[in-house]
Each structure stands twice: as C-alpha cells, then as structure tokens.
Design a protein around this motif. Structure first.
Motif, short mmCIF file in Angstrom:
data_model
loop_
_atom_site.label_atom_id
_atom_site.label_comp_id
_atom_site.label_asym_id
_atom_site.label_seq_id
_atom_site.Cartn_x
_atom_site.Cartn_y
_atom_site.Cartn_z
N ASP A 8 5.62 2.67 -4.61
CA ASP A 8 6.57 3.32 -3.70
C ASP A 8 5.91 4.54 -3.06
N TYR A 17 2.93 6.30 2.87
CA TYR A 17 4.28 5.83 3.14
C TYR A 17 5.33 6.94 2.93
N GLY A 31 10.87 2.29 4.54
CA GLY A 31 11.63 1.27 3.82
C GLY A 31 12.49 0.44 4.74
N LYS A 72 10.68 -2.62 10.15
CA LYS A 72 10.31 -4.03 10.18
C LYS A 72 8.84 -4.23 10.53
N ARG A 91 3.71 -0.99 0.26
CA ARG A 91 4.95 -0.36 -0.17
C ARG A 91 5.93 -1.46 -0.57
N HIS A 92 6.45 -1.39 -1.79
CA HIS A 92 7.34 -2.44 -2.28
C HIS A 92 8.70 -2.36 -1.60
N ASP A 93 9.39 -3.50 -1.54
CA ASP A 93 10.75 -3.51 -1.03
C ASP A 93 11.73 -3.56 -2.21
N THR A 94 13.01 -3.54 -1.93
CA THR A 94 14.01 -3.48 -3.00
C THR A 94 14.00 -4.73 -3.88
#
Length: 394
Positions: A126, A143, A148, A151, A210-213
């Motif tokens: 993150d 980031y 977050g 797109k 960067r990870h998503d939810t």
C-alpha cells in the motif's frame, strides 16, 4: 633452462600426470570459491536500500467469515488504523508475502517491444510501504491514497529495472509493454534498489504494485515500523490485537533484523561447503607435491651429488626442483584457465565478467604460492646433500 626442465618433466609424464590432475582440480574448485566470495563481497558492499531495523513483519491468515467485500475492507482498514494508533508504532502497512528476507518470490517476465526481461519480482503493497521501509525514491513519486480510485495503469519500478528498460534516460511518464498491449504500464516513480535476499545477494528487478481492495484476502503480511526500545510487552499486545481480529488464524511476528541474520547464514552455506572441499584438495595437492619431490630427491641423489661435485651451488639444485614444481603447476593452470575463461565468455550464472577474471587471477596466484611453499623445503633438503655421500651411496 626451462626447455631442459620441461624435457625432464615430459620424460616422467606418467609419474607427474596425477599431480597435474590434482592441481587442475584444485584450481577449478578454488576458482569457484573465489568467484562466489568476490560476488558475495561485491553485493555485500552495496547498500541495502532500506532501513530494516525496528521493522516487524506480522504474518496472518485470512479467516474472516463474512463474504461481503465492503465488510472485509472495513475490517482491514480498521485493523491498520488501530495498529498505527499504538504509541510505539511509527508507521504500518500491508504487503504481499515476498517481503525482504522471507525467501518468497513472485516472479514475472516483461516483454517491452521485443526487449525481454525475466525474473522480475512482483511486489504488492500500500501507500505506507515507502515510509515503513525507509526506502528512497530516486525519481518521480510513490503511491498515494488518490491512486486507489484511479483507473490508470501506473507502476513504480526499481533502479535496476529502469536501467534495463530505459538505460540512462528518464523513465518517468514512459510506458512499457508490447505495441498491441492495451494494458501498458506507465511509470510514475523509480525507487532505489532493495536487497530483498540478504546482504550477499544482488537486488532483483522489481515491480512495485499498489494493491487494490480485493487483495486484502491474500496479502498475508503487515509491516510495522516501531520506535527504538520497543519491548516484548508491546509485541504481546500487538499479537493480541491480531488474534482478536482474525479468529483461528496463525499469527506470527518476526523482526526483519533477525530474519536477515538467518537468511545470510543460509546464503553462505554453499561458500562454506566449497571452502571445505577446497581445503581437502589443497591438502592432497600439498602432500602430493611433497611426495613427488621427496621421491625425486631419493631417486636422484646420484645426479644431485654429481652436480654438486662439478661445482653446482646448492641454490641451483634447489632452484631446479622448485622450477620443476612450478612448471607442473603452469601446465595445470593453462588447462584450468581454458575452462575458467569460458564462464565470462558464455555469461554463465549472469555474473559480471570482472568477477570471473578476478577469481581466476586470485586462483592462479594461490596455486603458485601453494606450489612454491610446498616445494621450498624439499628443495632446501636437496641442496643440503653432500656430494661425497651421494656419490658413495651411488
């Protein structure tokens, strides 16, 4: 003089062949040891790229019973917020399982319009990662929370991958991927190289995503930067917080400095094994040289006595025996160098050529010193033979 010594060695090639093979094998093993050692030292001399001290890694299993994605996100965000609120915590963030020194790799390949790069490590984390690790941005930005909801297919890469893809040019704002790739990634930042595999390994190519939810369910790690002097009492509180959040989960808290020490020990095992093998070979070569020279002295006492009788000094006799041993070593090293030079030419193990050349030079010097030391004492004993005694025995 050298022609005469070479002729004498050639006439006894069957007796000397075993010693030549022993020296050859010793050279190859010592070459491997020096190659490993030089490469490890070069990697050790490079900076780690981040501050691993006071960084803890929490491992956990996703055991939440709820299937609602919004509830899952809320639980994970609240957990991280609670961890950050602790007075001993400087910062914290989620990360994928391939954290530093975990011996866990998530590799992929990149094809940038025909320029292929293999074994690229995929890291997921993150926006807190840069502060938790104390890593350094050398270009662009890291980031932030606004990314977050974006797109855009953005990415942060490390210095090593940047140089491989873009050379010395600026990478910020540039994309990579094939021309027909609709998901080309746009570089927004370049992070300094981080040695994730310990002190003695070079930093890998790195993609920092960067990870998503949706990634909360499989991330599995929380990196926590704690203040100096944090004790085991706080570790117990942290463990309790994790256990209350994830029921029936396997919770483990590790310190990165301890993981680095353990990882370095594993990395050095091949060098230790090679060194032991080299030591046995060196002992065999030393005994072989002693044995051959002692045999030559006993078989050639008449020749040595005659040379002394006609006026040859002891240094000449000693020099002849030492010279024969050095020529034997030279013959072995010529053959060994032929095999060793193939490593930089064929780019074996993807190591810099200077590592192989340095190891080859050190191995040659080592073999010559070994042979010289092992032949000096027998040569001195041969020089001490009295002409009258030798001729009388003959």
């Amino acid at each position: 003089m050298f022609r005469h010594l070479f002729k004498m060695i050639w006439n006894k090639k069957k007796q000397n062949s075993l010693l030549i093979v022993e020296i050859l094998l010793s050279f190859l093993v010592i070459f491997a040891v020096f190659t490993f050692a030089i490469n490890s030292y070069n990697n050790y001399a490079k900076p780690m790229g981040f501050n691993y001290k006071q960084v803890w890694a929490i491992s956990y299993n996703h055991t939440l019973e709820t299937k609602n994605s919004d509830s899952v996100v809320l639980v994970y965000e609240n957990l991280l917020r609670n961890i950050k609120s602790m007075p001993q915590v400087v910062d914290a963030g989620y990360a994928s399982g391939n954290i530093p020194f975990a011996n866990n790799h998530m590799s992929t390949g990149i094809d940038n319009n025909g320029h292929k790069v293999d074994n690229v490590n995929n890291f997921f984390m993150d926006e807190n990662y840069i502060n938790v690790m104390g890593a350094k941005m050398i270009a662009g930005r890291w980031y932030n929370k606004a990314d977050g909801g974006s797109k855009a297919n953005i990415i942060v890469i490390n210095r090593k991958l940047k140089e491989e893809l873009f050379g010395n040019t600026d990478a910020i704002g540039r994309t990579f991927g094939n021309n027909d790739d609709k998901n080309k990634r746009k570089v927004i930042g370049v992070i300094d190289d981080i040695k994730t595999d310990g002190d003695y390994q070079q930093a890998p190519y790195g993609l920092y995503n960067r990870h998503d939810t949706a990634a909360y369910k499989w991330m599995g790690k929380i990196l926590v930067k704690v203040s100096p002097g944090t004790d085991a009492a706080f570790e117990a509180k942290l463990y309790k917080l994790m256990a209350n959040t994830f029921k029936n989960s396997n919770i483990e808290i590790e310190h990165l400095d301890n993981k680095l020490t353990a990882y370095n020990k594993i990395t050095l095992v091949p060098l230790i094994i090679l060194s032991i093998v080299a030591a046995f070979l060196i002992i065999n070569v030393a005994l072989g040289i002693f044995g051959v020279l002692w045999y030559n002295i006993n078989k050639r006492r008449g020749e040595i006595g005659l040379r002394r009788a006609i006026g040859a000094p002891g240094s000449s006799v000693s020099g002849q025996l030492v010279g024969e041993a050095l020529i034997l070593a030279t013959l072995s090293l010529i053959i060994g160098a032929f095999f060793a030079v193939q490593f930089p030419l064929l780019n074996v193990f993807d190591l810099p050529a200077v590592v192989y050349l340095g190891a080859m030079l050190l191995a040659v010097i080592f073999i010559y010193l070994l042979v010289l030391v092992c032949s000096l004492y027998p040569g001195k004993q041969a020089a001490a033979i009295y002409p009258a005694v030798a001729l009388h025995e003959e």
